[in-house]
Design an enzyme around this catalytic site. Structure first.
Site, PDB file in Angstrom:
ATOM      1  N   LYS A 170      -0.945  -0.928   2.798  1.00 38.48           N
ATOM      2  CA  LYS A 170      -0.991  -1.070   4.173  1.00 38.48           C
ATOM      3  C   LYS A 170      -0.770   0.236   4.981  1.00 38.48           C
ATOM      4  CE  LYS A 170       2.296  -4.395   4.203  1.00 38.48           C
ATOM      5  NZ  LYS A 170       2.427  -4.481   2.577  1.00 38.48           N
ATOM      6  N   THR A 171       0.416   0.975   4.540  1.00 38.85           N
ATOM      7  CA  THR A 171       0.638   2.277   5.228  1.00 38.85           C
ATOM      8  C   THR A 171      -0.436   3.293   4.826  1.00 38.85           C
ATOM      9  OG1 THR A 171       2.832   1.973   4.805  1.00 38.85           O
ATOM     10  CG2 THR A 171       2.220   4.293   5.139  1.00 38.85           C
TER      11      THR A 171
ATOM     12  N   ASP B  14       5.704  -0.138  10.847  1.00 38.99           N
ATOM     13  CA  ASP B  14       5.827  -0.907   9.510  1.00 38.99           C
ATOM     14  C   ASP B  14       6.834  -2.303   9.822  1.00 38.99           C
ATOM     15  OD1 ASP B  14       5.374  -1.459   6.933  1.00 38.99           O
ATOM     16  OD2 ASP B  14       6.592  -0.008   5.996  1.00 38.99           O
TER      17      ASP B  14
ATOM     18  N   THR C  92       5.067  -7.860   5.700  1.00 38.87           N
ATOM     19  CA  THR C  92       4.964  -8.418   4.575  1.00 38.87           C
ATOM     20  C   THR C  92       5.117 -10.095   4.732  1.00 38.87           C
ATOM     21  OG1 THR C  92       7.472  -8.062   4.281  1.00 38.87           O
ATOM     22  CG2 THR C  92       5.757  -6.576   3.162  1.00 38.87           C
TER      23      THR C  92
ATOM     24  N   ARG D  16       0.998   0.727  -6.010  1.00 37.57           N
ATOM     25  CA  ARG D  16       2.196   1.577  -6.145  1.00 37.57           C
ATOM     26  C   ARG D  16       2.932   1.470  -7.199  1.00 37.57           C
ATOM     27  NH1 ARG D  16       6.068  -0.061  -1.264  1.00 37.57           N
ATOM     28  NH2 ARG D  16       4.726   0.896  -0.305  1.00 37.57           N
TER      29      ARG D  16
END
Length: 361
Positions: A67-68, A112, A161, A220
């Site tokens: 997402k980032t 975020d 999230t 990640r």
């Protein structure tokens, strides 16, 4: 307190720097999420053709899926500066007003965990997103005055999230919403191949497959495990990483074939050996494994539930049949007689929707 999990460990500054270097810089380099990537590409291309700022964008999905990275790509594709902040950092409307008033035209603002903003800040954001204007209140009580402040056109990129916690009015103001899914093993192999090239690592196809299979569907985590395998290979003088080397390295870090780490296995072991497979309350289970309740609920449980190893029932947590077999235990014939029926009682399917049903502690 038990040692932190490898897959959920806090990152050192050097680790964050390496992870930043591995981030794709444009949509062409971004691996996976084909549907979201195709739709986002169309939105950005249309905005460039019109010569206008892009619509506000919301990305939702579990942590670690990109997402980032996508927010950074939005700014890069629009050739615009990027401002980074987060929901927990904006607890007052004044905090948000200070950020918004300093934006330049066309700038991309990334928030975020946007669902964790305070309610007053959310209400200010409604007007800013729709009308590019905020009202600054000066004074208190009967003498208070609202001063309108015009904002330059900007693009808000939100990430969450917990999409279900976003208020409807805020969610509806995003022009594009993309939900990110967990990655398949072949997609993770592509992620690892790209990262290995940037890190100048020699890994064969079997080595990539071994690491990808233990990465919990999350890029990640895949990149983090790749760096740990790199360290192991360096210390042991191995030039090319194959399946055997990758397996030995990840076994040392206690990440098994299914991607379960020490905490995951401790939760399942406690359920099976101390509580006969359950049901058992969350706080009792957390005490049994020496962790905080929130750690067990937010770090271990989502993956265990998704893999069909742990079930959440109105009476507590239970270890499902695959958990017994994965840990090498024989399944007692009467373990699932009642507990599996509980999964279909009212509230028993709450874990599938991401909203936990209440239970006895």
């Amino acid at each position: 307190m038990a040692e932190p999990s490898l897959v959920a460990a806090g990152e050192e500054p050097e680790e964050r720097a390496i992870e930043a270097a591995l981030r794709p810089k444009n949509l062409d380099d971004f691996v996976g999420q084909h549907r979201v990537r195709k739709q986002l590409s169309l939105v950005l291309q249309a905005s460039r053709m019109r010569g206008r700022t892009a619509d506000h964008v919301l990305f939702s999905g579990p942590p670690g899926l990109g997402k980032t990275t996508l927010a950074m790509i939005v700014a890069a594709e629009m050739n615009a500066p990027l401002r980074l902040s987060s929901g927990p950092a904006i607890q007052h409307a004044g905090d948000l007003a200070a950020i918004l008033s300093s934006l330049s035209e066309g700038e991309v603002l990334f928030l975020d965990e946007i669902h964790r903003m305070s309610r007053p800040a959310e209400e200010m954001l409604y007007m800013a997103m729709e009308d590019f204007r905020v009202d600054i209140v000066v004074g208190k009580g009967a003498g208070a005055t609202a001063i309108p402040l015009e904002l330059p056109p900007f693009t808000l990129v939100g990430a969450t999230t917990r999409a279900g916690l976003l208020p409807g009015p805020l969610r509806d103001r995003f022009g594009f919403t993309g939900h990110l899914e967990f990655y398949s093993v072949p997609e993770l192999e592509l992620v690892l191949r790209r990262s290995a090239g940037l890190l100048d690592l020699k890994v064969n196809s079997a080595g990539f497959a071994e690491i990808a299979g233990r990465s919990r569907g999350t890029p990640r985590i895949a990149n983090r495990l790749l760096r740990r395998v790199r360290d192991w290979a360096l210390v042991h003088g191995i030039e090319q990483i194959d399946a055997r080397a990758a397996s030995a390295a990840l076994d040392m870090y206690e990440v098994d074939k299914k991607g379960l780490d020490r905490l995951d296995r401790a939760v399942l072991e406690a359920l099976i050996t101390k509580f006969g497979g359950g049901p058992v309350g969350l706080s009792t289970l957390a005490i049994a494994v020496g962790e905080e309740t929130e750690t067990v609920e937010t770090v271990a449980e989502p993956f265990l539930v998704r893999e069909g190893l742990l079930g959440r029932t109105p009476r507590g947590r239970i270890a499902l049949a695959p958990a017994w077999t994965h840990l090498g235990y024989a399944i007692p014939s009467n373990v699932f007689a009642q507990e599996q029926l509980d999964l279909f009682e009212p509230g028993g399917d709450a874990s599938a929707a991401g909203e936990w049903a209440p239970e006895g502690q």
